[in-house]
Design an enzyme around this catalytic site. Sequence first.
Site, PDB file in Angstrom:
ATOM      1  N   SER A  55     -20.643   1.234  -9.402  1.00  0.00           N
ATOM      2  CA  SER A  55     -20.617   2.229 -10.487  1.00  0.00           C
ATOM      3  C   SER A  55     -21.555   1.766 -11.588  1.00  0.00           C
ATOM      4  CB  SER A  55     -19.187   2.324 -11.033  1.00  0.00           C
ATOM      5  OG  SER A  55     -19.165   2.976 -12.281  1.00  0.00           O
ATOM      6  N   TYR A  65     -11.658  -1.912 -14.539  1.00  0.00           N
ATOM      7  CA  TYR A  65     -12.425  -1.052 -13.618  1.00  0.00           C
ATOM      8  C   TYR A  65     -13.876  -1.534 -13.546  1.00  0.00           C
ATOM      9  CZ  TYR A  65     -14.768   2.856 -11.435  1.00  0.00           C
ATOM     10  OH  TYR A  65     -15.539   3.611 -10.587  1.00  0.00           O
TER      11      TYR A  65
HETATM   12  P1  NDP Z   1     -11.647  10.467  -5.567  1.00  0.00           P
HETATM   13  O1  NDP Z   1     -10.419  10.147  -6.339  1.00  0.00           O
HETATM   14  O2  NDP Z   1     -11.986  11.896  -5.365  1.00  0.00           O
HETATM   15  O3  NDP Z   1     -11.628   9.708  -4.150  1.00  0.00           O
HETATM   16  C1  NDP Z   1     -11.135   8.405  -4.034  1.00  0.00           C
HETATM   17  C2  NDP Z   1     -10.870   8.113  -2.577  1.00  0.00           C
HETATM   18  O4  NDP Z   1     -10.391   6.747  -2.471  1.00  0.00           O
HETATM   19  C3  NDP Z   1      -9.814   9.004  -1.963  1.00  0.00           C
HETATM   20  O5  NDP Z   1     -10.222   9.434  -0.687  1.00  0.00           O
HETATM   21  C4  NDP Z   1      -8.603   8.103  -1.854  1.00  0.00           C
HETATM   22  O6  NDP Z   1      -7.818   8.444  -0.717  1.00  0.00           O
HETATM   23  C5  NDP Z   1      -9.266   6.731  -1.623  1.00  0.00           C
HETATM   24  N1  NDP Z   1      -8.326   5.672  -1.960  1.00  0.00           N
HETATM   25  C6  NDP Z   1      -7.894   5.285  -3.181  1.00  0.00           C
HETATM   26  N2  NDP Z   1      -6.939   4.330  -3.057  1.00  0.00           N
HETATM   27  C7  NDP Z   1      -6.763   4.134  -1.724  1.00  0.00           C
HETATM   28  C8  NDP Z   1      -5.900   3.301  -0.966  1.00  0.00           C
HETATM   29  N3  NDP Z   1      -5.017   2.469  -1.545  1.00  0.00           N
HETATM   30  N4  NDP Z   1      -5.978   3.341   0.395  1.00  0.00           N
HETATM   31  C9  NDP Z   1      -6.863   4.181   0.988  1.00  0.00           C
HETATM   32  N5  NDP Z   1      -7.710   4.975   0.332  1.00  0.00           N
HETATM   33  C10 NDP Z   1      -7.644   4.964  -1.028  1.00  0.00           C
HETATM   34  O7  NDP Z   1     -12.838   9.742  -6.362  1.00  0.00           O
HETATM   35  P2  NDP Z   1     -14.412   9.557  -6.032  1.00  0.00           P
HETATM   36  O8  NDP Z   1     -14.815  10.256  -4.816  1.00  0.00           O
HETATM   37  O9  NDP Z   1     -15.123   9.841  -7.290  1.00  0.00           O
HETATM   38  O10 NDP Z   1     -14.426   7.981  -5.837  1.00  0.00           O
HETATM   39  C11 NDP Z   1     -14.970   7.328  -4.707  1.00  0.00           C
HETATM   40  C12 NDP Z   1     -15.522   6.000  -5.169  1.00  0.00           C
HETATM   41  O11 NDP Z   1     -16.600   6.225  -6.080  1.00  0.00           O
HETATM   42  C13 NDP Z   1     -14.530   5.103  -5.909  1.00  0.00           C
HETATM   43  O12 NDP Z   1     -14.730   3.778  -5.478  1.00  0.00           O
HETATM   44  C14 NDP Z   1     -14.947   5.255  -7.377  1.00  0.00           C
HETATM   45  O13 NDP Z   1     -14.607   4.131  -8.145  1.00  0.00           O
HETATM   46  C15 NDP Z   1     -16.431   5.416  -7.227  1.00  0.00           C
HETATM   47  N6  NDP Z   1     -17.161   6.034  -8.321  1.00  0.00           N
HETATM   48  C16 NDP Z   1     -16.827   7.281  -8.788  1.00  0.00           C
HETATM   49  C17 NDP Z   1     -17.576   7.862  -9.795  1.00  0.00           C
HETATM   50  C18 NDP Z   1     -17.245   9.191 -10.370  1.00  0.00           C
HETATM   51  O14 NDP Z   1     -17.697   9.478 -11.497  1.00  0.00           O
HETATM   52  N7  NDP Z   1     -16.519  10.045  -9.670  1.00  0.00           N
HETATM   53  C19 NDP Z   1     -18.758   7.191 -10.337  1.00  0.00           C
HETATM   54  C20 NDP Z   1     -19.011   5.883  -9.786  1.00  0.00           C
HETATM   55  C21 NDP Z   1     -18.250   5.353  -8.808  1.00  0.00           C
HETATM   56  P3  NDP Z   1      -6.211   8.606  -0.715  1.00  0.00           P
HETATM   57  O15 NDP Z   1      -5.767   8.834  -2.129  1.00  0.00           O
HETATM   58  O16 NDP Z   1      -5.948   9.765   0.190  1.00  0.00           O
HETATM   59  O17 NDP Z   1      -5.725   7.318  -0.149  1.00  0.00           O
HETATM   60  C1  8X3 Z   2     -17.153   5.968 -12.684  1.00  0.00           C
HETATM   61  C2  8X3 Z   2     -18.264   6.259 -13.619  1.00  0.00           C
HETATM   62  O1  8X3 Z   2     -18.995   6.255 -16.032  1.00  0.00           O
HETATM   63  O2  8X3 Z   2     -16.715   6.985 -15.534  1.00  0.00           O
HETATM   64  O3  8X3 Z   2     -17.396   4.783 -12.033  1.00  0.00           O
HETATM   65  O4  8X3 Z   2     -17.285   4.641 -15.365  1.00  0.00           O
HETATM   66  S1  8X3 Z   2     -17.778   6.016 -15.205  1.00  0.00           S
END
Ligand code: NDP
Ligand code: 8X3
Length: 250
Positions: free
Chosen positions: A136, A149
């Site tokens: 991120s 985080y």
């Molecule tokens: P979502 O919340 O939409 O997706 C997160 C995914 O992670 C879900 O499929 C969830 O599945 C899975 N997950 C979380 N905890 C568990 C667990 N204990 N076991 C298995 N699966 C798990 O968020 P995003 O798509 O945005 O996030 C995906 C990644 O991108 C994350 O690592 C996030 O930190 C990162 N990210 C997101 C950004 C944003 O602005 N959206 C920016 C930068 C990075 P389920 O709950 O079904 O288990």
């Molecule tokens: C998620 C992006 O900018 O909310 O990783 O930290 S930010």
Amino acid sequence: MTKTVLITGATSGFGAAAVRRFANAGWRIVATGRRVERLQPLVEEYGADTVHAAAFDIRDETALEAALSALPGRFADIDVLINNAGLALGTAPAQTASLADWRTMIDTNITALVTLTHRLLPTLIERKGVIINMSSVAASYPYPGGNTYGGTKAFVKQFSLGLRSDLHGTGVRVTSIEPGMAETEFTLVRTHGDQTASDRMYGGAAPMTAEDIAEQLFYIATLPPHLNINRLEIMPVTQSFSPFQVDRKA
Ligand code: NDP
Ligand code: 8X3
């Protein structure tokens, strides 16, 4: 030859969009996440020969091992690992943040990610594969309430660079992808289900979409084998940096 990608966190956001991007390009996908009811429609949409659903909590090492051991033969040879599952919990400053939330982030974003990576390294080396780790912008730029985080994502970034160094000469490629604000369920999860806060975060901000990130993941995974993107930092145009803060009472 048809390739296989394992995508964690495929029930939502980046992971679900990535399943669709790779499936539409003819790949086989192992899709993981806890919510089986979100994985099953992907299997139905693309067929069981294209998408294999493996529902488990990624922090549960026994369940992870069972899911990998039970992979049907046609899905067992993983060419690309996308370590995407992860979460932020809370926006409180460190002094009032929940220690339980901190531990959940560390267990999911760090411990589970290294466990799965360690488990799949022999296969990935044998197949000269690709590892893409979801970091991120929070890994590089601190912001109030980002504390643990950001720390977990800094680990993911540095772990990726370290892997790249260790895997020198194996042909395995490693990328840390570092997105900024993208509209997914991320903020809903971070706020423990506050839809209003999520809408406020993304409303009028023209954030990135899950499909934007899926496209980057597909691009990285399909680069010619002599190219490695070490880090890919990407933001919406509407997001940038603030100045340092100064406490003038001191
Ligand atoms: P979502 O919340 O939409 O997706 C997160 C995914 O992670 C879900 O499929 C969830 O599945 C899975 N997950 C979380 N905890 C568990 C667990 N204990 N076991 C298995 N699966 C798990 O968020 P995003 O798509 O945005 O996030 C995906 C990644 O991108 C994350 O690592 C996030 O930190 C990162 N990210 C997101 C950004 C944003 O602005 N959206 C920016 C930068 C990075 P389920 O709950 O079904 O288990
Ligand atoms: C998620 C992006 O900018 O909310 O990783 O930290 S930010």
